[in-house]
Design an enzyme around this catalytic site. Structure first.
Site, PDB file in Angstrom:
ATOM      1  N   GLU A  47     -14.376   5.675   6.776  1.00 26.93           N
ATOM      2  CA  GLU A  47     -13.201   5.645   7.744  1.00 26.93           C
ATOM      3  C   GLU A  47     -13.646   4.950   9.095  1.00 26.93           C
ATOM      4  O   GLU A  47     -14.586   5.158   9.392  1.00 26.93           O
ATOM      5  CB  GLU A  47     -13.179   7.163   8.034  1.00 26.93           C
ATOM      6  CG  GLU A  47     -11.986   7.380   9.034  1.00 26.93           C
ATOM      7  CD  GLU A  47     -11.914   8.984   9.642  1.00 26.93           C
ATOM      8  OE1 GLU A  47     -11.406   9.277  10.603  1.00 26.93           O
ATOM      9  OE2 GLU A  47     -12.499   9.726   8.772  1.00 26.93           O
ATOM     10  N   ARG A  51      -9.931   3.210  17.169  1.00 26.36           N
ATOM     11  CA  ARG A  51     -10.422   3.338  18.463  1.00 26.36           C
ATOM     12  C   ARG A  51     -10.931   2.324  19.442  1.00 26.36           C
ATOM     13  O   ARG A  51     -11.364   2.211  20.381  1.00 26.36           O
ATOM     14  CB  ARG A  51     -11.396   4.532  18.686  1.00 26.36           C
ATOM     15  CG  ARG A  51     -11.050   5.737  18.214  1.00 26.36           C
ATOM     16  CD  ARG A  51     -12.084   6.903  18.432  1.00 26.36           C
ATOM     17  NE  ARG A  51     -11.670   8.099  17.526  1.00 26.36           N
ATOM     18  CZ  ARG A  51     -12.440   9.253  17.452  1.00 26.36           C
ATOM     19  NH1 ARG A  51     -13.505   9.063  18.107  1.00 26.36           N
ATOM     20  NH2 ARG A  51     -11.865  10.422  16.748  1.00 26.36           N
ATOM     21  N   LYS A 134      -8.212  17.394   6.689  1.00 24.42           N
ATOM     22  CA  LYS A 134      -9.143  17.460   7.542  1.00 24.42           C
ATOM     23  C   LYS A 134      -9.137  18.732   8.370  1.00 24.42           C
ATOM     24  O   LYS A 134      -8.225  19.097   8.941  1.00 24.42           O
ATOM     25  CB  LYS A 134      -9.095  16.112   8.421  1.00 24.42           C
ATOM     26  CG  LYS A 134     -10.031  15.737   9.581  1.00 24.42           C
ATOM     27  CD  LYS A 134      -9.527  14.572  10.210  1.00 24.42           C
ATOM     28  CE  LYS A 134     -10.587  14.315  11.451  1.00 24.42           C
ATOM     29  NZ  LYS A 134     -10.488  12.849  11.945  1.00 24.42           N
TER      30      LYS A 134
END
Length: 213
Positions: A47, A51, A134
Site C-alpha cells: 500500500e 501522502r 480497514k
C-alpha cells in the site's frame, strides 16, 4: 464492479500475507527496488499512501515488479481513486467511506478497502455491500480488544487493522477471528529507503511474513 465483488478481491489480496506494508515514499526512483525487496521477503501486497508528490510515480514503477500487488492508500475522493487506477494501482484503501467514493470505485472497477471503526460505520459499509474493511486508527480506538468486541455482533465482517500496529502487537490482532491481515509502516523506514538498504527491508519483510496468530 460491485462493492461485494470489490470485497472479494480485497479479501483475496489480504489473504496472501499476514502484513501489508504501508508505505510513504518520497522518491519514486526507490519504488521498483523497494517493491522487489518486499516481494522477495514474502510480502506481495503493498500500500503506497497518497501522502507525497512521488506516490503516483512510485505506484507506476512498483506495479511493474513481478509478483507484486500495488495499491493506493489515503484515497479520499473519486479523483484520488481514478488517478491511482490510472497509475497502475490494483486496489484502493481509504480511512473511511463516502457515497461518492463508493460510486467512483464501482464505475472504474477499482477494489476498495474502506475504513470503519464503530459498529454503525461497519454496519453502514456492510449495508453498501462491503464485508472486508480497514480498521483505522486501530490502536487509538482501543486496539485488539475493541476489534475483538465487533466479532460477536458482526461475525461476517473481516478486517485489516492499521494505525499503531507494530511488530510488538501484530500477533494480538492476527489472533482474532475477524482479522485477515494487518497493515503496518514498521517494515519500510525512511532511513533504509534513503540509504538504499533493501536487504534490511527484505529481512523485516521476511520476519513479518512469518507472523500469523
Amino acid at each position: 464492479m460491485t462493492p461485494q465483488a470489490q470485497s472479494q478481491a480485497t479479501k483475496a489480496l489480504c489473504q496472501l500475507a499476514p502484513v501489508i506494508p504501508v508505505i510513504v515514499i518520497k522518491d519514486a526512483a526507490h519504488g521498483a527496488d523497494l517493491a522487489r525487496a518486499l516481494v522477495a521477503g514474502g510480502l506481495p501486497v503493498l500500500e503506497v499512501t497518497l501522502r507525497s508528490e512521488a506516490a503516483l510515480d512510485a505506484i507506476r514503477a512498483m506495479s511493474q515488479v513481478a509478483g507484486g500487488h500495488v495499491g493506493a492508500g489515503t484515497v479520499l475522493t473519486p479523483d484520488d481513486a481514478k488517478r491511482a487506477r490510472d497509475a497502475g494501482a490494483t486496489f484502493a484503501v481509504s480511512p473511511g467511506l463516502t457515497d461518492r467514493l463508493i460510486a467512483a470505485c464501482e464505475d472504474i472497477g477499482l477494489p476498495l478497502l474502506p475504513g470503519a471503526v464503530t459498529a454503525s460505520e461497519v454496519m453502514r459499509a456492510a449495508d453498501a455491500g462491503y464485508d472486508m474493511l480497514k480498521f483505522f486508527p486501530a490502536e487509538a480506538v482501543g486496539g485488539a480488544p475493541a476489534l475483538k468486541s465487533l466479532a460477536g455482533p458482526l461475525p461476517r465482517i473481516s478486517f485489516c487493522p492499521t494505525g499503531g500496529v507494530s511488530v510488538a502487537n501484530a500477533r494480538d490482532y492476527l489472533s482474532l477471528p475477524n482479522v485477515v491481515c494487518v497493515g503496518g509502516s514498521w517494515i519500510v523506514t525512511d532511513a533504509d529507503m534513503a540509504a538504499g538498504n533493501w536487504q534490511a527491508i527484505e529481512d523485516r519483510a521476511r520476519a513479518a511474513s512469518g507472523l500469523r496468530g
